[in-house]
Design a protein around this motif. Structure first.
Motif, PDB file in Angstrom:
ATOM      1  N   ARG A 169       0.844  -1.208   0.000  1.00  0.00           N
ATOM      2  CA  ARG A 169       0.000   0.000   0.000  1.00  0.00           C
ATOM      3  C   ARG A 169       0.879   1.258   0.000  1.00  0.00           C
ATOM      4  N   THR A 170       1.856   1.296   0.894  1.00  0.00           N
ATOM      5  CA  THR A 170       2.824   2.401   0.898  1.00  0.00           C
ATOM      6  C   THR A 170       3.972   1.981  -0.015  1.00  0.00           C
ATOM      7  N   GLU A 171       3.951   2.510  -1.245  1.00  0.00           N
ATOM      8  CA  GLU A 171       4.839   1.964  -2.280  1.00  0.00           C
ATOM      9  C   GLU A 171       6.326   2.117  -1.959  1.00  0.00           C
ATOM     10  N   ASP A 172       6.681   3.193  -1.275  1.00  0.00           N
ATOM     11  CA  ASP A 172       8.095   3.427  -0.950  1.00  0.00           C
ATOM     12  C   ASP A 172       8.700   2.282  -0.142  1.00  0.00           C
ATOM     13  N   LYS A 173       7.871   1.695   0.735  1.00  0.00           N
ATOM     14  CA  LYS A 173       8.386   0.603   1.574  1.00  0.00           C
ATOM     15  C   LYS A 173       8.681  -0.643   0.738  1.00  0.00           C
ATOM     16  N   ALA A 174       7.869  -0.858  -0.305  1.00  0.00           N
ATOM     17  CA  ALA A 174       8.115  -1.995  -1.210  1.00  0.00           C
ATOM     18  C   ALA A 174       9.412  -1.766  -1.979  1.00  0.00           C
ATOM     19  N   LEU A 175       9.596  -0.533  -2.429  1.00  0.00           N
ATOM     20  CA  LEU A 175      10.818  -0.179  -3.184  1.00  0.00           C
ATOM     21  C   LEU A 175      12.059  -0.394  -2.319  1.00  0.00           C
ATOM     22  N   GLU A 176      11.963   0.075  -1.085  1.00  0.00           N
ATOM     23  CA  GLU A 176      13.100  -0.023  -0.164  1.00  0.00           C
ATOM     24  C   GLU A 176      13.445  -1.486   0.114  1.00  0.00           C
ATOM     25  N   LEU A 177      12.416  -2.308   0.282  1.00  0.00           N
ATOM     26  CA  LEU A 177      12.653  -3.723   0.571  1.00  0.00           C
ATOM     27  C   LEU A 177      13.252  -4.431  -0.651  1.00  0.00           C
ATOM     28  N   ALA A 178      12.738  -4.119  -1.829  1.00  0.00           N
ATOM     29  CA  ALA A 178      13.286  -4.728  -3.057  1.00  0.00           C
ATOM     30  C   ALA A 178      14.755  -4.324  -3.221  1.00  0.00           C
ATOM     31  N   ARG A 179      15.062  -3.076  -2.898  1.00  0.00           N
ATOM     32  CA  ARG A 179      16.461  -2.598  -2.986  1.00  0.00           C
ATOM     33  C   ARG A 179      17.354  -3.340  -2.000  1.00  0.00           C
ATOM     34  N   ALA A 180      16.822  -3.568  -0.815  1.00  0.00           N
ATOM     35  CA  ALA A 180      17.615  -4.239   0.229  1.00  0.00           C
ATOM     36  C   ALA A 180      17.950  -5.678  -0.162  1.00  0.00           C
ATOM     37  N   LEU A 181      17.172  -6.239  -1.090  1.00  0.00           N
ATOM     38  CA  LEU A 181      17.409  -7.635  -1.507  1.00  0.00           C
ATOM     39  C   LEU A 181      18.452  -7.753  -2.619  1.00  0.00           C
ATOM     40  N   ARG A 182      18.890  -6.596  -3.116  1.00  0.00           N
ATOM     41  CA  ARG A 182      19.880  -6.611  -4.214  1.00  0.00           C
ATOM     42  C   ARG A 182      21.089  -7.452  -3.856  1.00  0.00           C
ATOM     43  N   GLY A 183      21.481  -8.288  -4.788  1.00  0.00           N
ATOM     44  CA  GLY A 183      22.647  -9.146  -4.555  1.00  0.00           C
ATOM     45  C   GLY A 183      22.260 -10.453  -3.876  1.00  0.00           C
ATOM     46  N   LYS A 184      21.050 -10.530  -3.335  1.00  0.00           N
ATOM     47  CA  LYS A 184      20.606 -11.763  -2.652  1.00  0.00           C
ATOM     48  C   LYS A 184      19.628 -12.542  -3.523  1.00  0.00           C
ATOM     49  N   ALA A 185      18.795 -11.786  -4.291  1.00  0.00           N
ATOM     50  CA  ALA A 185      17.809 -12.426  -5.168  1.00  0.00           C
ATOM     51  C   ALA A 185      17.368 -11.411  -6.202  1.00  0.00           C
TER      52      ALA A 185
END
Ligand code: NAP
Length: 291
Positions: free
Chosen positions: A165-181
């Motif tokens: 719902r709060t799109e920024d939080k989805a973006l931040e989480l996807a960014r945090a996964l970089r290099g892992k998946a």
């Protein structure tokens, strides 16, 4: 720890203390689940629920050390704030940014997170034995979502798509996964298309939880036949999302297993013994069914 067993499960002067902290905490099923685990394994331990408000967190931690409380589970709203009180934090919990389990090793407090690994164990045992190569949609980007996406990333999925719902939080989480998946965030208008392509769609939001059981976070008819619909909620055990998904020909996976296995991993960290997961599930199931 187990040499001094009390007679027939009675508490004695060797009993080791454990517990869960939260605010609120009286709804928690952890005490009945964990005390059943101690009973089943013959471990001389007792597990209680402590209502700890945020202003009392530091006092509680001092109490854990002073009293030699061996293990603590941590629930809302303390999973983040408890971290600054730990002497060591497991790298998995550090990456997730939340601690739900504390091991007190002779006064040294070690923080772990068993939510994500508990979820993945449940998903693999109950719904989808292999996550490798699968396309996964995760709805929600809150605390529980963070735990499970890190654990899912370790299973080599093809893609993790996060919508919130709060799109920024989805973006931040996807960014945090970089290099892992392989991970991406999408906006709500792309959710339908993402669900059509997904092998597993997971609701990590509180939408559909008791008492608002007629709500669903997504239209289940968007899922492809045979896909897994998974919900972290276990009250009710089968949410509207899961019921609708089953009607659309999907396999459903509820949140009870995650709850059992996050507790089972905590038990194993504290005691070094295999948790009696079947007995733990039986106890929680009976409590949920009796209201
Ligand atoms: P949280 O950190 O507060 O996150 C809540 C998430 O739900 C956020 O992504 C939030 O979106 C979203 N959300 C809330 N209300 C919404 C609405 N009306 N419409 C759309 N999105 C909404 O909570 P949490 O700790 O992650 O817990 C989430 C769920 O997981 C709860 O139902 C909890 O019971 C369940 N859970 C189950 C287990 C288990 O063992 N089975 C363990 C932990 C949690 P915003 O970011 O936009 O606010």
């Amino acid at each position: 720890m187990n040499e001094h067993l009390p007679e027939s499960g009675r508490i004695d002067s060797h009993t080791v203390l454990y517990g869960v902290i939260g605010d609120p905490v009286r709804h928690s099923k952890s005490p009945i689940m964990m005390n059943r685990a101690f009973q089943e394994t013959g471990i001389n331990g007792v597990y209680a629920a402590f209502h700890i408000t945020p202003d009392k967190l530091a006092d509680f931690v001092a109490g854990v050390k002073a009293m030699g409380i061996r293990g603590v589970n941590v629930t809302i709203p303390h999973k983040l704030d408890i971290m600054k009180h730990m002497d060591h934090i497991d790298p998995g919990a550090e990456a997730i940014g939340a601690v739900n389990t504390i091991v007190n090793d002779n006064g040294t407090l070690i923080g772990y997170n068993t939510d994500g690994i508990g979820y993945v164990r449940s998903l693999k045992e109950e719904a989808e034995p292999s996550i490798e190569g699968k396309k996964i949609v995760v709805i929600g980007a809150g605390g529980a979502s963070r735990g499970i996406v890190y654990a899912l990333a370790g299973e080599r999925p093809a893609l993790i798509t996060i919508a919130n719902r709060t799109e920024d939080k989805a973006l931040e989480l996807a960014r945090a996964l970089r290099g892992k998946a392989e991970a991406r965030a999408i906006t709500s208008e792309h959710l339908k298309e993402a669900c059509r392509q997904a092998d597993i769609v997971i609701n990590t939001t509180s939408v559909g939880m008791f008492p608002k059981t007629d709500e669903s976070p997504v239209d289940a008819s968007w899922l492809k036949e045979g896909a897994v619909a998974s919900d972290l909620i276990y009250n009710p055990m089968k949410t509207k999302f899961l019921q609708d998904a089953e009607s659309a020909g999907c396999r459903s996976h509820g949140g009870l297993g995650m709850f059992i296995y996050q507790g089972a991993y905590a038990f194993e960290y504290w005691t070094g013994r295999t948790a009696p997961a079947a007995a733990m599930r039986e106890t929680v199931l009976a409590a949920l069914q009796s209201g």
